[in-house]
Design a protein around this motif. Structure first.
Motif, mmCIF file in Angstrom:
data_model
loop_
_atom_site.group_PDB
_atom_site.id
_atom_site.type_symbol
_atom_site.label_atom_id
_atom_site.label_comp_id
_atom_site.label_asym_id
_atom_site.label_seq_id
_atom_site.Cartn_x
_atom_site.Cartn_y
_atom_site.Cartn_z
ATOM 1 N N THR A 2 40.566 53.392 -4.725
ATOM 2 C CA THR A 2 41.060 54.233 -3.645
ATOM 3 C C THR A 2 42.258 53.563 -2.977
ATOM 4 O O THR A 2 42.335 52.347 -2.868
ATOM 5 N N THR A 3 43.152 54.386 -2.566
ATOM 6 C CA THR A 3 44.333 53.894 -1.858
ATOM 7 C C THR A 3 44.123 54.118 -0.373
ATOM 8 O O THR A 3 43.768 55.220 0.040
ATOM 9 N N ALA A 4 44.325 53.068 0.385
ATOM 10 C CA ALA A 4 44.167 53.187 1.839
ATOM 11 C C ALA A 4 45.311 54.028 2.399
ATOM 12 O O ALA A 4 46.463 53.846 2.030
ATOM 13 N N VAL A 5 44.974 54.953 3.255
ATOM 14 C CA VAL A 5 45.982 55.792 3.892
ATOM 15 C C VAL A 5 46.331 55.166 5.239
ATOM 16 O O VAL A 5 45.450 54.959 6.082
ATOM 17 N N LYS A 6 47.572 54.850 5.373
ATOM 18 C CA LYS A 6 48.023 54.250 6.630
ATOM 19 C C LYS A 6 48.313 55.359 7.629
ATOM 20 O O LYS A 6 49.077 56.272 7.347
ATOM 21 N N GLU A 7 47.687 55.258 8.788
ATOM 22 C CA GLU A 7 47.928 56.253 9.830
ATOM 23 C C GLU A 7 49.228 55.935 10.536
ATOM 24 O O GLU A 7 49.574 54.784 10.759
ATOM 25 N N LYS A 8 49.946 56.979 10.894
ATOM 26 C CA LYS A 8 51.195 56.811 11.623
ATOM 27 C C LYS A 8 50.890 56.443 13.067
ATOM 28 O O LYS A 8 49.970 56.989 13.675
ATOM 29 N N THR A 9 51.652 55.523 13.570
ATOM 30 C CA THR A 9 51.518 55.157 14.972
ATOM 31 C C THR A 9 52.204 56.221 15.814
ATOM 32 O O THR A 9 53.351 56.578 15.552
#
Length: 138
Positions: A2-9
């Motif tokens: 799985t690829t971690a989804v980076k949340e937008k700040t």
């Protein structure tokens, strides 16, 4: 895998730190702001002046070369005053060419009035205050 989804700040801009006005010559602009408008100078360095205002720093930035005239839609620095009529009259008595007081808003039993003028470099300025609706004649 799985690829971690980076949340937008999320950005939350809430406080204005500086309003910068461009002027041809800061040394010539300072007397207008200090002596005519009564704004104390906090810092005066070559080409950069910071004025003591409440809530943000009003800065004058020297601009080399020819100054362009500002469009009618250019931002306006609005100074809130406790007695709009007295401030408007005092500035006129100092020789400023202010526009007549203009109703800009109405809320409850108050009317907001402003009087616009320009600094010597053409920057748009205004004084603003409220009066009781019963005291305002359109």
């Amino acid at each position: 895998m799985t690829t971690a989804v980076k949340e937008k700040t999320k950005v939350s801009l809430k406080k204005v730190g500086y309003v910068i006005l461009y002027v041809k010559d800061t040394k010539k602009a300072v007397p207008f702001y200090r002596d005519t408008l009564g704004i104390p100078v906090r810092m005066d360095e070559h080409g950069w002046v910071e004025l003591e205002t409440v809530g943000f720093t009003l800065a004058l930035h020297g601009c080399e070369g020819k100054m362009k005239s500002l469009p009618e839609t250019a931002p306006t620095v609005v100074f809130q005053v406790p007695d709009i009529r007295a401030a408007h009259m005092a500035l006129k008595e100092q020789g400023l060419k202010l526009k007549a007081l203009n109703k800009v808003c109405e809320f409850g039993d108050q009317v907001g009035l402003s009087g616009e003028f320009n600094d010597p470099d053409g920057n748009r300025l205004s004084v603003y205050g409220t009066v009781a609706k019963a005291e305002w004649k359109s």
